[in-house]
Design an enzyme around this catalytic site. Structure first.
Site, PDB file in Angstrom:
ATOM      1  N   GLY A 200      -2.280   6.125   2.601  1.00 39.35           N
ATOM      2  CA  GLY A 200      -3.147   5.989   3.801  1.00 39.35           C
ATOM      3  C   GLY A 200      -2.023   5.171   5.084  1.00 39.35           C
TER       4      GLY A 200
ATOM      5  N   LYS B  23      -7.320   8.983   7.392  1.00 38.80           N
ATOM      6  CA  LYS B  23      -8.617   8.072   7.583  1.00 38.80           C
ATOM      7  C   LYS B  23      -9.198   8.591   8.895  1.00 38.80           C
ATOM      8  CE  LYS B  23      -7.337   5.388   3.826  1.00 38.80           C
ATOM      9  NZ  LYS B  23      -7.085   4.120   3.128  1.00 38.80           N
TER      10      LYS B  23
ATOM     11  N   GLY C 253      -5.264  -0.625   1.477  1.00 36.49           N
ATOM     12  CA  GLY C 253      -5.018  -1.329   2.502  1.00 36.49           C
ATOM     13  C   GLY C 253      -4.746  -2.774   2.465  1.00 36.49           C
TER      14      GLY C 253
ATOM     15  N   GLU D 291     -13.520   4.862  -0.098  1.00 36.90           N
ATOM     16  CA  GLU D 291     -14.257   4.374   1.045  1.00 36.90           C
ATOM     17  C   GLU D 291     -15.456   5.273   0.968  1.00 36.90           C
ATOM     18  OE1 GLU D 291     -10.642   5.000   3.756  1.00 36.90           O
ATOM     19  OE2 GLU D 291      -9.873   3.052   2.913  1.00 36.90           O
TER      20      GLU D 291
ATOM     21  N   HIS E 190     -13.111   9.879  -2.467  1.00 41.52           N
ATOM     22  CA  HIS E 190     -12.390   8.665  -2.009  1.00 41.52           C
ATOM     23  C   HIS E 190     -13.429   7.194  -2.214  1.00 41.52           C
ATOM     24  CE1 HIS E 190      -9.969   5.916   0.493  1.00 41.52           C
ATOM     25  NE2 HIS E 190      -8.923   6.572   0.315  1.00 41.52           N
TER      26      HIS E 190
ATOM     27  N   ASN F 208      -3.350  10.611   3.970  1.00 42.64           N
ATOM     28  CA  ASN F 208      -4.849  10.683   4.124  1.00 42.64           C
ATOM     29  C   ASN F 208      -4.885   9.641   5.652  1.00 42.64           C
ATOM     30  OD1 ASN F 208      -7.589  10.311   4.412  1.00 42.64           O
ATOM     31  ND2 ASN F 208      -7.601   8.875   2.568  1.00 42.64           N
TER      32      ASN F 208
ATOM     33  N   SER G  70      -1.368   1.169  -1.089  1.00 47.50           N
ATOM     34  CA  SER G  70      -0.319   0.557  -0.226  1.00 47.50           C
ATOM     35  C   SER G  70       0.806   1.136  -0.618  1.00 47.50           C
ATOM     36  CB  SER G  70      -0.548  -0.941  -0.628  1.00 47.50           C
ATOM     37  OG  SER G  70      -1.476  -1.521  -0.163  1.00 47.50           O
TER      38      SER G  70
ATOM     39  N   GLU H  49      -6.763   5.364  -7.466  1.00 44.55           N
ATOM     40  CA  GLU H  49      -6.616   4.798  -6.377  1.00 44.55           C
ATOM     41  C   GLU H  49      -7.361   3.199  -6.724  1.00 44.55           C
ATOM     42  OE1 GLU H  49      -5.424   6.919  -2.529  1.00 44.55           O
ATOM     43  OE2 GLU H  49      -7.610   6.449  -2.541  1.00 44.55           O
TER      44      GLU H  49
HETATM   45  P1  13P Z   1      -3.526   2.627   2.025  1.00 42.22           P
HETATM   46  O1  13P Z   1      -1.873   3.445   1.774  1.00 42.22           O
HETATM   47  O2  13P Z   1      -3.600   2.348   3.476  1.00 42.22           O
HETATM   48  O3  13P Z   1      -3.567   1.492   1.096  1.00 42.22           O
HETATM   49  O4  13P Z   1      -4.613   3.754   1.571  1.00 42.22           O
HETATM   50  C1  13P Z   1      -4.549   4.309   0.444  1.00 42.22           C
HETATM   51  C2  13P Z   1      -5.521   5.179   0.683  1.00 42.22           C
HETATM   52  O5  13P Z   1      -6.807   5.094   0.438  1.00 42.22           O
HETATM   53  C3  13P Z   1      -5.194   6.628   0.578  1.00 42.22           C
HETATM   54  O6  13P Z   1      -6.289   7.432   0.460  1.00 42.22           O
END
Ligand code: 13P
Length: 256
Positions: free
Chosen positions: A236, A11, A175, A99, A97, A9, A215, A169
């Site tokens: 991510g 983002k 992150g 976010e 997601h 992803n 992560s 997640e």
């Molecule tokens: P990270 O791998 O940066 O923690 O993000 C995970 C994520 O939100 C994937 O959709």
């Protein structure tokens, strides 16, 4: 047997040009990988160019979108419809997601509308669920996830479930550098499988792929994938670099 899936992803990172370079670099590094489904989810502005590279170069990489609106067309300024995504040969669309839920206020009902619109247009969807740190500390993880799943999957038919992938997640692990331990992730994913079984049946629960996200890095993917319930990863930050994403895709060979 459930085919493992490693999804990136991206983002709100990468211009269309950078996304093309990234998918080409990645494709070169993972060209021998056959037993893992590889998915990249660039920003929507890069979907067309990445889709073209995948088609012209005949890459064994699937294309995903990070978001969608549920109407086919109309006066919805700034939104993108499932028809438009399908036209770009998008295979998967992420729904729910964290976010989108937490920054943009998406409710379970909105997530459900998006998921159903994606499925109705012949694409597959990745439904994301996960608890916040507060919810985990208040021991509400199971309730939150149950609600996200029951409301997120409302009205999705038995037949359509073959086109659904799920992703667990935990919001506190996204992150942040904090990863759920493989056991923690495995436990919640096992619970998710159980909930799918109670909503549908044993066969659907056994067939559905459930990814872990939060992560994920080259250094922790092998132990996550060694867990019986974890079928892959939604990555991510570490998917923004071809070398690190390729190492995650080739998790069996990574040693640290
Ligand atoms: P990270 O791998 O940066 O923690 O993000 C995970 C994520 O939100 C994937 O959709």
């Amino acid at each position: 047997m459930r085919k493992p899936m490693i999804a990136g992803n991206w983002k709100m990172y990468k211009t269309a040009g950078q996304a093309v370079f990234l998918v080409q670099d990645l494709a070169m590094l993972v060209k021998d990988v056959k037993d893992v489904e590889i998915l990249v989810c660039p920003p929507c502005i890069a979907l067309k160019s990445v889709s073209t590279v995948i088609e012209v170069d005949k890459l064994r990489i699937k294309l995903g979108a990070q978001n969608v609106y549920w109407e086919e067309e109309g006066a919805f300024t700034g939104e993108i419809s499932p028809v438009m995504l399908k036209d770009l040969r998008v295979d998967y669309v992420i729904a729910g997601h964290s976010e989108r839920r937490h920054i943009f206020g998406e409710t379970n009902e909105m997530v459900n509308k998006k998921l159903r619109a994606v499925l109705a247009h012949g694409m597959k969807s990745i439904l994301c669920v996960g608890e916040t740190l507060d919810e985990r500390e208040e021991e509400k993880t199971a309730d939150i996830i149950k609600e996200q799943i029951f409301e997120g999957l409302a009205g999705v038919s038995f037949e359509e479930m073959k086109d659904v992938v799920m992703a667990y997640e935990p919001v506190w692990a996204i992150g942040t550098g904090l990863t759920a331990t493989p056991e923690q992730a495995n436990d919640v994913i096992g619970d998710i499988r159980g909930l799918v079984g109670s909503l549908y049946n044993e066969e659907i629960a056994m067939d559905i792929r459930i990814l872990y996200g939060g992560s994920v890095k080259p250094g922790n993917i092998a132990e996550l994938m060694a867990e019986p319930e974890i079928d892959g990863a939604l990555v991510g930050g570490a998917s923004l670099n071809a070398e690190s994403f390729a190492k995650i895709v080739k998790y069996e060979k990574v040693e640290e």
